[in-house]
Design a protein around this motif. Structure first.
Motif, PDB file in Angstrom:
ATOM      1  N   GLU A   1     -10.658  -6.258  17.690  1.00  0.00           N
ATOM      2  CA  GLU A   1     -10.645  -4.910  18.249  1.00  0.00           C
ATOM      3  C   GLU A   1     -11.906  -4.133  17.881  1.00  0.00           C
ATOM      4  O   GLU A   1     -12.454  -3.398  18.701  1.00  0.00           O
ATOM      5  CB  GLU A   1      -9.402  -4.144  17.781  1.00  0.00           C
ATOM      6  CG  GLU A   1      -8.126  -4.580  18.454  1.00  0.00           C
ATOM      7  CD  GLU A   1      -8.172  -4.401  19.959  1.00  0.00           C
ATOM      8  OE1 GLU A   1      -8.649  -3.347  20.437  1.00  0.00           O
ATOM      9  OE2 GLU A   1      -7.749  -5.330  20.661  1.00  0.00           O
ATOM     10  N   CYS A   2     -12.375  -4.305  16.661  1.00  0.00           N
ATOM     11  CA  CYS A   2     -13.610  -3.636  16.228  1.00  0.00           C
ATOM     12  C   CYS A   2     -14.788  -4.111  17.073  1.00  0.00           C
ATOM     13  O   CYS A   2     -15.578  -3.301  17.563  1.00  0.00           O
ATOM     14  CB  CYS A   2     -13.854  -3.909  14.752  1.00  0.00           C
ATOM     15  SG  CYS A   2     -15.372  -3.189  14.120  1.00  0.00           S
ATOM     16  N   LEU A   3     -14.916  -5.421  17.268  1.00  0.00           N
ATOM     17  CA  LEU A   3     -16.005  -5.957  18.079  1.00  0.00           C
ATOM     18  C   LEU A   3     -15.874  -5.547  19.538  1.00  0.00           C
ATOM     19  O   LEU A   3     -16.872  -5.301  20.208  1.00  0.00           O
ATOM     20  CB  LEU A   3     -16.051  -7.477  17.959  1.00  0.00           C
ATOM     21  CG  LEU A   3     -16.654  -8.021  16.680  1.00  0.00           C
ATOM     22  CD1 LEU A   3     -16.423  -9.513  16.587  1.00  0.00           C
ATOM     23  CD2 LEU A   3     -18.120  -7.704  16.594  1.00  0.00           C
TER      24      LEU A   3
ATOM     25  N   LEU B   1     -20.731 -11.739  20.941  1.00  0.00           N
ATOM     26  CA  LEU B   1     -19.728 -12.241  21.886  1.00  0.00           C
ATOM     27  C   LEU B   1     -19.118 -13.553  21.395  1.00  0.00           C
ATOM     28  O   LEU B   1     -17.918 -13.778  21.560  1.00  0.00           O
ATOM     29  CB  LEU B   1     -20.363 -12.430  23.268  1.00  0.00           C
ATOM     30  CG  LEU B   1     -20.690 -11.148  24.010  1.00  0.00           C
ATOM     31  CD1 LEU B   1     -21.495 -11.462  25.267  1.00  0.00           C
ATOM     32  CD2 LEU B   1     -19.428 -10.381  24.369  1.00  0.00           C
ATOM     33  N   PHE B   2     -19.938 -14.398  20.785  1.00  0.00           N
ATOM     34  CA  PHE B   2     -19.437 -15.658  20.256  1.00  0.00           C
ATOM     35  C   PHE B   2     -18.445 -15.410  19.127  1.00  0.00           C
ATOM     36  O   PHE B   2     -17.366 -16.001  19.079  1.00  0.00           O
ATOM     37  CB  PHE B   2     -20.611 -16.507  19.768  1.00  0.00           C
ATOM     38  CG  PHE B   2     -20.208 -17.856  19.266  1.00  0.00           C
ATOM     39  CD1 PHE B   2     -19.867 -18.850  20.154  1.00  0.00           C
ATOM     40  CD2 PHE B   2     -20.167 -18.127  17.908  1.00  0.00           C
ATOM     41  CE1 PHE B   2     -19.494 -20.105  19.693  1.00  0.00           C
ATOM     42  CE2 PHE B   2     -19.795 -19.356  17.441  1.00  0.00           C
ATOM     43  CZ  PHE B   2     -19.457 -20.355  18.341  1.00  0.00           C
ATOM     44  N   ILE B   3     -18.782 -14.503  18.212  1.00  0.00           N
ATOM     45  CA  ILE B   3     -17.877 -14.164  17.108  1.00  0.00           C
ATOM     46  C   ILE B   3     -16.601 -13.540  17.646  1.00  0.00           C
ATOM     47  O   ILE B   3     -15.494 -13.859  17.201  1.00  0.00           O
ATOM     48  CB  ILE B   3     -18.577 -13.242  16.102  1.00  0.00           C
ATOM     49  CG1 ILE B   3     -19.694 -13.991  15.385  1.00  0.00           C
ATOM     50  CG2 ILE B   3     -17.593 -12.689  15.074  1.00  0.00           C
ATOM     51  CD1 ILE B   3     -20.622 -13.110  14.588  1.00  0.00           C
TER      52      ILE B   3
ATOM     53  N   THR C   1      -8.643 -17.210  17.261  1.00  0.00           N
ATOM     54  CA  THR C   1      -7.930 -17.493  16.017  1.00  0.00           C
ATOM     55  C   THR C   1      -6.832 -16.480  15.733  1.00  0.00           C
ATOM     56  O   THR C   1      -6.021 -16.691  14.851  1.00  0.00           O
ATOM     57  CB  THR C   1      -8.901 -17.519  14.818  1.00  0.00           C
ATOM     58  OG1 THR C   1      -9.564 -16.266  14.731  1.00  0.00           O
ATOM     59  CG2 THR C   1      -9.919 -18.627  14.967  1.00  0.00           C
ATOM     60  N   GLY C   2      -6.841 -15.365  16.440  1.00  0.00           N
ATOM     61  CA  GLY C   2      -5.763 -14.399  16.287  1.00  0.00           C
ATOM     62  C   GLY C   2      -6.028 -13.274  15.317  1.00  0.00           C
ATOM     63  O   GLY C   2      -5.123 -12.531  14.966  1.00  0.00           O
ATOM     64  N   ASP C   3      -7.247 -13.101  14.853  1.00  0.00           N
ATOM     65  CA  ASP C   3      -7.581 -12.008  13.946  1.00  0.00           C
ATOM     66  C   ASP C   3      -7.828 -10.748  14.777  1.00  0.00           C
ATOM     67  O   ASP C   3      -8.925 -10.482  15.231  1.00  0.00           O
ATOM     68  CB  ASP C   3      -8.810 -12.359  13.113  1.00  0.00           C
ATOM     69  CG  ASP C   3      -9.013 -11.395  11.951  1.00  0.00           C
ATOM     70  OD1 ASP C   3      -8.303 -10.384  11.899  1.00  0.00           O
ATOM     71  OD2 ASP C   3      -9.880 -11.678  11.107  1.00  0.00           O
ATOM     72  N   LYS C   4      -6.789  -9.960  14.972  1.00  0.00           N
ATOM     73  CA  LYS C   4      -6.841  -8.829  15.906  1.00  0.00           C
ATOM     74  C   LYS C   4      -7.674  -7.663  15.383  1.00  0.00           C
ATOM     75  O   LYS C   4      -8.286  -6.936  16.161  1.00  0.00           O
ATOM     76  CB  LYS C   4      -5.420  -8.341  16.230  1.00  0.00           C
ATOM     77  CG  LYS C   4      -4.547  -9.372  16.871  1.00  0.00           C
ATOM     78  CD  LYS C   4      -5.092  -9.784  18.213  1.00  0.00           C
ATOM     79  CE  LYS C   4      -4.180 -10.822  18.848  1.00  0.00           C
ATOM     80  NZ  LYS C   4      -4.755 -11.427  20.014  1.00  0.00           N
TER      81      LYS C   4
END
Length: 110
Positions: free
Chosen positions: A84-86, A68-70, A77-80
């Protein structure tokens, strides 16, 4: 003298603050579970079965909190792609984790 400290927080400070908040939440859950098991209140030892259950649950809980933290950091930061994978993994893992916790610490479980 203190005008610099009141400025907008840097990303490093925000990251550190969120990491410490997550760590304190994990520690609080551990202390609550130990108190619920009666450790250091009525007795100084846990049964081996209780210790194994508690260790397994806390390992799963720490993995969940780290994911959840990651996820929160990736969304901020905007790394979609990673977010989405997480999100797909966590949407299935968190309810299963809660159900396992109920089974492990239910007083009527075998």
């Amino acid at each position: 003298m203190f005008q610099n400290m009141a400025s907008k927080p840097t990303p490093t400070r925000l990251y550190l603050g969120r990491a410490l908040h997550t760590a304190s939440t994990v520690l609080m859950v551990l202390l609550l579970l130990l108190a619920a098991k009666g450790f250091n209140i009525t007795r100084g030892r846990l049964r081996q079965n209780s210790a194994v259950r508690l260790t397994a649950f806390m390992c799963m809980y720490i993995v969940t909190c780290l994911c959840l933290f990651i996820y929160e950091q990736q969304v901020n930061t905007g790394d979609k792609k990673i977010a989405e994978c997480l999100k797909q993994v966590l949407s299935k893992y968190v309810p299963v984790h809660q159900f396992i916790g109920i089974l492990l610490f239910n007083q009527y479980s075998v």
